[in-house]
Motif scaffolding. Structure first.
Motif, PDB file in Angstrom:
ATOM      1  N   ASN A   1       7.377  47.806   7.966  1.00  0.00           N
ATOM      2  CA  ASN A   1       8.516  48.616   7.558  1.00  0.00           C
ATOM      3  C   ASN A   1       9.444  47.763   6.692  1.00  0.00           C
ATOM      4  O   ASN A   1      10.344  47.080   7.207  1.00  0.00           O
ATOM      5  CB  ASN A   1       9.243  49.146   8.795  1.00  0.00           C
ATOM      6  CG  ASN A   1      10.377  50.081   8.454  1.00  0.00           C
ATOM      7  OD1 ASN A   1      10.918  50.059   7.351  1.00  0.00           O
ATOM      8  ND2 ASN A   1      10.761  50.897   9.422  1.00  0.00           N
TER       9      ASN A   1
ATOM     10  N   LYS B   1      11.829  48.455   4.636  1.00  0.00           N
ATOM     11  CA  LYS B   1      13.254  48.802   4.684  1.00  0.00           C
ATOM     12  C   LYS B   1      13.929  48.179   5.909  1.00  0.00           C
ATOM     13  O   LYS B   1      15.034  47.639   5.826  1.00  0.00           O
ATOM     14  CB  LYS B   1      13.414  50.326   4.706  1.00  0.00           C
ATOM     15  CG  LYS B   1      14.823  50.799   4.583  1.00  0.00           C
ATOM     16  CD  LYS B   1      14.886  52.330   4.496  1.00  0.00           C
ATOM     17  CE  LYS B   1      16.314  52.800   4.406  1.00  0.00           C
ATOM     18  NZ  LYS B   1      16.403  54.262   4.331  1.00  0.00           N
TER      19      LYS B   1
ATOM     20  N   ARG C   1      14.250  44.342   5.444  1.00  0.00           N
ATOM     21  CA  ARG C   1      15.393  44.084   4.561  1.00  0.00           C
ATOM     22  C   ARG C   1      16.705  44.222   5.323  1.00  0.00           C
ATOM     23  O   ARG C   1      17.602  43.392   5.220  1.00  0.00           O
ATOM     24  CB  ARG C   1      15.330  45.046   3.377  1.00  0.00           C
ATOM     25  CG  ARG C   1      16.009  44.589   2.148  1.00  0.00           C
ATOM     26  CD  ARG C   1      15.739  45.458   0.906  1.00  0.00           C
ATOM     27  NE  ARG C   1      15.356  46.838   1.128  1.00  0.00           N
ATOM     28  CZ  ARG C   1      14.118  47.323   0.953  1.00  0.00           C
ATOM     29  NH1 ARG C   1      13.151  46.528   0.562  1.00  0.00           N
ATOM     30  NH2 ARG C   1      13.857  48.587   1.166  1.00  0.00           N
ATOM     31  N   ALA C   2      16.821  45.273   6.128  1.00  0.00           N
ATOM     32  CA  ALA C   2      18.046  45.518   6.895  1.00  0.00           C
ATOM     33  C   ALA C   2      18.287  44.408   7.927  1.00  0.00           C
ATOM     34  O   ALA C   2      19.426  43.961   8.109  1.00  0.00           O
ATOM     35  CB  ALA C   2      17.979  46.878   7.583  1.00  0.00           C
TER      36      ALA C   2
END
Length: 109
Positions: A85, A87, A90-91
């Protein structure tokens, strides 16, 4: 992935109250395993340059107790990588950096 899992466990098992050098080395290894896996030599060079600039402050950051928050972010990074995942990876990386930044700003005031 197994190597990254090993680094995560190593990070979590360090006794940060007594072995800041070991913890900081494990933290570096964990982060740079992720950064290298991104496959961008330019990004890696930029991050390494920034890491070298901020590294004198890592002991201050470590002494603040931030390592427990950082370890939570590291677990989130690992889970997101395991789940593929991007995203969420990155988060989690951003949350780790933002949390460290917030602590450092308070310490330097």
């Amino acid at each position: 992935m197994l190597h990254l899992r090993f680094l995560l466990v190593l990070n979590l098992r360090q006794n940060p109250l007594f072995h800041s050098g070991s913890y900081l080395r494990a933290n570096y290894a964990f982060h740079f395993s992720i950064y290298r896996a991104a496959g961008s030599e330019n990004m890696l060079n930029i991050i390494e340059n920034l890491w070298l600039q901020i590294s004198p402050y890592f002991n201050m950051l470590h002494d603040s107790g931030n390592y427990s928050t950082a370890n939570q972010h590291h677990q989130q990074m690992f889970a997101a990588l395991r789940d593929r995942n991007a995203k969420a990876v990155r988060a989690a990386v951003r949350a780790d950096i933002d949390a460290a930044f917030t602590v450092l700003i308070k310490l330097l005031k």
